[in-house]
Scaffold this active site. Structure first.
Site, PDB file in Angstrom:
ATOM      1  N   GLY A  27       6.123  -3.201   4.926  1.00 26.28           N
ATOM      2  CA  GLY A  27       5.305  -3.906   3.929  1.00 26.28           C
ATOM      3  C   GLY A  27       5.942  -3.820   2.555  1.00 26.28           C
ATOM      4  O   GLY A  27       5.251  -3.674   1.538  1.00 26.28           O
ATOM      5  N   ASN A  29       7.404  -6.012   0.743  1.00 27.01           N
ATOM      6  CA  ASN A  29       7.428  -7.200  -0.107  1.00 27.01           C
ATOM      7  C   ASN A  29       6.259  -7.260  -1.080  1.00 27.01           C
ATOM      8  O   ASN A  29       6.147  -8.218  -1.851  1.00 27.01           O
ATOM      9  CB  ASN A  29       7.412  -8.474   0.753  1.00 27.01           C
ATOM     10  CG  ASN A  29       6.166  -8.556   1.606  1.00 27.01           C
ATOM     11  OD1 ASN A  29       6.013  -7.791   2.553  1.00 27.01           O
ATOM     12  ND2 ASN A  29       5.242  -9.450   1.271  1.00 27.01           N
ATOM     13  N   GLY A  31       2.934  -5.023  -3.412  1.00 27.24           N
ATOM     14  CA  GLY A  31       2.130  -3.885  -3.834  1.00 27.24           C
ATOM     15  C   GLY A  31       2.851  -2.539  -3.813  1.00 27.24           C
ATOM     16  O   GLY A  31       3.930  -2.366  -4.388  1.00 27.24           O
ATOM     17  N   GLY A  33       4.331  -0.891  -1.406  1.00 24.23           N
ATOM     18  CA  GLY A  33       5.617  -0.867  -0.700  1.00 24.23           C
ATOM     19  C   GLY A  33       6.743  -1.417  -1.563  1.00 24.23           C
ATOM     20  O   GLY A  33       7.865  -0.877  -1.575  1.00 24.23           O
ATOM     21  N   SER A 156      -6.005   6.396   3.246  1.00 24.80           N
ATOM     22  CA  SER A 156      -6.828   5.816   2.182  1.00 24.80           C
ATOM     23  C   SER A 156      -7.986   6.745   1.890  1.00 24.80           C
ATOM     24  O   SER A 156      -8.458   7.465   2.779  1.00 24.80           O
ATOM     25  CB  SER A 156      -7.394   4.455   2.624  1.00 24.80           C
ATOM     26  OG  SER A 156      -8.448   4.074   1.759  1.00 24.80           O
ATOM     27  N   TYR A 187     -11.632   0.099   9.150  1.00 26.98           N
ATOM     28  CA  TYR A 187     -10.569   0.536   8.227  1.00 26.98           C
ATOM     29  C   TYR A 187     -10.602   2.055   8.076  1.00 26.98           C
ATOM     30  O   TYR A 187      -9.562   2.725   8.120  1.00 26.98           O
ATOM     31  CB  TYR A 187     -10.750  -0.166   6.878  1.00 26.98           C
ATOM     32  CG  TYR A 187      -9.660   0.128   5.876  1.00 26.98           C
ATOM     33  CD1 TYR A 187      -8.352  -0.283   6.088  1.00 26.98           C
ATOM     34  CD2 TYR A 187      -9.949   0.808   4.689  1.00 26.98           C
ATOM     35  CE1 TYR A 187      -7.349  -0.009   5.157  1.00 26.98           C
ATOM     36  CE2 TYR A 187      -8.963   1.074   3.753  1.00 26.98           C
ATOM     37  CZ  TYR A 187      -7.661   0.665   3.985  1.00 26.98           C
ATOM     38  OH  TYR A 187      -6.677   0.930   3.060  1.00 26.98           O
TER      39      TYR A 187
HETATM   40  N1  LIG Z   1      -4.641  -1.207  -2.558  1.00 22.20           N
HETATM   41  C1  LIG Z   1      -5.366  -0.113  -2.491  1.00 22.20           C
HETATM   42  O1  LIG Z   1      -6.211   0.152  -3.362  1.00 22.20           O
HETATM   43  C2  LIG Z   1      -5.172   0.846  -1.351  1.00 22.20           C
HETATM   44  C3  LIG Z   1      -6.000   1.959  -1.280  1.00 22.20           C
HETATM   45  C4  LIG Z   1      -5.811   2.869  -0.239  1.00 22.20           C
HETATM   46  C5  LIG Z   1      -4.818   2.657   0.687  1.00 22.20           C
HETATM   47  N2  LIG Z   1      -4.037   1.546   0.611  1.00 22.20           N
HETATM   48  C6  LIG Z   1      -2.996   1.371   1.631  1.00 22.20           C
HETATM   49  O2  LIG Z   1      -1.763   1.175   0.975  1.00 22.20           O
HETATM   50  C7  LIG Z   1      -0.900   0.408   1.829  1.00 22.20           C
HETATM   51  C8  LIG Z   1      -0.234  -0.680   1.008  1.00 22.20           C
HETATM   52  O3  LIG Z   1      -1.242  -1.564   0.553  1.00 22.20           O
HETATM   53  P1  LIG Z   1      -1.086  -2.453  -0.766  1.00 22.20           P
HETATM   54  O4  LIG Z   1      -2.195  -2.086  -1.660  1.00 22.20           O
HETATM   55  O5  LIG Z   1       0.296  -2.432  -1.268  1.00 22.20           O
HETATM   56  O6  LIG Z   1      -1.451  -3.895  -0.139  1.00 22.20           O
HETATM   57  P2  LIG Z   1      -0.651  -5.274  -0.082  1.00 22.20           P
HETATM   58  O7  LIG Z   1      -0.144  -5.638  -1.436  1.00 22.20           O
HETATM   59  O8  LIG Z   1      -1.603  -6.207   0.598  1.00 22.20           O
HETATM   60  O9  LIG Z   1       0.573  -4.958   0.880  1.00 22.20           O
HETATM   61  C9  LIG Z   1       0.394  -4.786   2.251  1.00 22.20           C
HETATM   62  C10 LIG Z   1       1.704  -5.006   2.944  1.00 22.20           C
HETATM   63  O10 LIG Z   1       1.492  -4.850   4.356  1.00 22.20           O
HETATM   64  C11 LIG Z   1       2.134  -5.936   5.019  1.00 22.20           C
HETATM   65  N3  LIG Z   1       1.599  -6.239   6.332  1.00 22.20           N
HETATM   66  C12 LIG Z   1       0.358  -6.681   6.648  1.00 22.20           C
HETATM   67  N4  LIG Z   1       0.311  -6.959   7.966  1.00 22.20           N
HETATM   68  C13 LIG Z   1       1.525  -6.689   8.476  1.00 22.20           C
HETATM   69  C14 LIG Z   1       2.103  -6.792   9.763  1.00 22.20           C
HETATM   70  N5  LIG Z   1       1.411  -7.280  10.806  1.00 22.20           N
HETATM   71  N6  LIG Z   1       3.377  -6.420   9.929  1.00 22.20           N
HETATM   72  C15 LIG Z   1       4.115  -5.978   8.892  1.00 22.20           C
HETATM   73  N7  LIG Z   1       3.633  -5.874   7.639  1.00 22.20           N
HETATM   74  C16 LIG Z   1       2.357  -6.232   7.446  1.00 22.20           C
HETATM   75  C17 LIG Z   1       1.919  -7.093   4.066  1.00 22.20           C
HETATM   76  O11 LIG Z   1       2.760  -8.185   4.412  1.00 22.20           O
HETATM   77  P3  LIG Z   1       2.367  -9.702   3.978  1.00 22.20           P
HETATM   78  O12 LIG Z   1       2.659  -9.800   2.520  1.00 22.20           O
HETATM   79  O13 LIG Z   1       3.221 -10.533   4.839  1.00 22.20           O
HETATM   80  O14 LIG Z   1       0.893  -9.848   4.277  1.00 22.20           O
HETATM   81  C18 LIG Z   1       2.257  -6.425   2.743  1.00 22.20           C
HETATM   82  O15 LIG Z   1       3.652  -6.373   2.574  1.00 22.20           O
HETATM   83  C19 LIG Z   1      -1.770  -0.085   2.977  1.00 22.20           C
HETATM   84  O16 LIG Z   1      -1.533   0.729   4.102  1.00 22.20           O
HETATM   85  C20 LIG Z   1      -3.190   0.137   2.476  1.00 22.20           C
HETATM   86  O17 LIG Z   1      -4.099   0.362   3.529  1.00 22.20           O
HETATM   87  C21 LIG Z   1      -4.181   0.635  -0.397  1.00 22.20           C
END
Ligand SMILES: NC(=O)c1ccc[n+]([C@@H]2O[C@H](COP(=O)([O-])OP(=O)(O)OC[C@H]3O[C@@H](n4cnc5c(N)ncnc54)[C@H](OP(=O)(O)O)[C@@H]3O)[C@@H](O)[C@H]2O)c1
Length: 327
Positions: A27, A29, A31, A33, A156, A187
């Protein structure tokens, strides 16, 4: 509201020379990651950006121009176990070391209906946990062959729940086949699974030099939760500016700090298997709000070693690492 303290990697960690080291970030690309990758590349590492959408990875990676390190984008769809296997084959043909594996990708299925991955697993746990489980297991030999290698998997704050409602795994129905589907409980369960997996793996890998951790990154201003139906998308669009101005949320760069600490700091390997967390107003337990590197999860179901071992044994069968049929 009192200003929160954001935990950041220290100067020594942020200035380590990562030349010659190889990392995988799933992931990558978007946030957390993307920002994890940016820092690793800035410090001279080579990062394999494991992305479902290669074009999106290439597009975002243009912003790394001029960095000391390097990157490549490889396709990985965690909702397709064959894609995970293909990724590992491509990766291991090209690389003979793996210093850090960041199992970062994740999603929450906000469609209101149960959905399944290509292999029939419920999507939220399928992508956040099962896909990463297979990926990690297939890369274990390489991790073991690389000195001081590390694995981090995203959990999370949601996994912690509240004193009256702690998410727990339903090992008899991990994929919501016989329960009504609900997005946030699913989730929370998926993130209990990732927390338990980091703990179990640390136990299994004791003495090998490979260390693990699970991470709550913070409340990231990322693309997370961008899916869902019209009502959910509209509600998020209305509420997002308020959240962003409230001081409760973190930039994606801030949210990458905890993963970077686990991947790079001298101290993290002393706590293999532990849960690390940015501070968060979202903890329902007051004593947890400051987070910790590491901290103890308040959810007893997320530190149940017996449950962790059962989860892993079952996961091996569900992802095809072992036969499900009787011997
Ligand atoms: N944001 C928060 O407040 C928060 C809080 C707690 C935990 N988290 C955790 O942090 C991690 C990163 O989240 P983020 O906030 O950076 O969200 P994000 O910006 O939505 O990034 C999520 C990433 O996961 C990828 N992804 C989704 N489905 C996938 C698949 N089938 N195969 C491969 N990659 C896939 C997405 O790819 P696409 O761009 O192609 O969809 C994107 O690159 C996640 O595990 C999330 O549960 C986030």
């Amino acid at each position: 509201m009192a200003k929160r303290t954001i935990r950041r990697i220290d100067e020594q960690t942020a200035s380590k020379d990562l030349s010659g080291r190889v990392y995988i970030v799933t992931g990558a690309n978007s946030g957390v990651g993307l920002e994890t990758t940016r820092q690793l590349v800035k410090q001279g590492g080579h990062v394999v950006m494991a992305c479902r959408r290669v074009d999106a990875g290439e597009q975002e990676a243009r912003s790394f121009a001029g960095s000391k390190g390097t990157y490549e984008v490889m396709r990985l769809d965690l909702a397709d176990l064959q894609s995970v296997r293909d990724f590992v084959t491509t990766f291991t043909e090209a690389h003979d070391r793996l210093d850090g594996l960041a199992c970062n990708a994740g999603m929450v299925n906000m469609s209101g209906e149960r959905q399944v991955t290509k292999d029939g697993l419920e999507t939220t746990i399928g992508i956040s946990y099962f896909g990463h489980f297979l990926l990690t297991e297939l890369l274990l030999d390489l991790l073991k062959r690389t000195e001081d290698s590390r694995m981090v998997i995203l959990s999370s704050v949601v996994h912690a729940g509240s004193p009256n409602n702690r998410p727990q795994l339903h090992l008899d129905d991990l994929n919501y086949e016989s329960r009504p589907f609900s997005a946030f409980p699913a989730y929370g369960e998926a993130k209990v699974a990732t927390t338990l997996y980091a703990m179990e793996l640390a136990e299994r890998l004791g003495g090998t030099g490979v260390t693990t951790a699970s991470v709550h990154p913070g409340w990231a201003r990322s693309n997370f939760g961008g899916g869902g139906g019209f009502v959910m998308r509209t509600a998020m669009a209305v509420m997002r500016p308020f959240f962003n101005l409230s001081g409760m949320t973190d930039s994606s760069e801030e949210s990458a700090q905890t993963s970077l600490h686990v991947l790079l700091s001298d101290d993290a390997p002393n706590h293999s298997g532990a849960y690390f967390s940015q501070s968060s107003v979202l903890y329902r337990d007051r004593e947890c709000k400051n987070g910790g590197w590491p901290m103890e999860t308040p959810n007893p179901h997320a530190k149940d070693r017996g449950m962790a071992r059962e989860l892993v044994a079952l996961s091996r069968k569900l992802v095809g690492l072992e036969s499900t049929s009787a011997p």
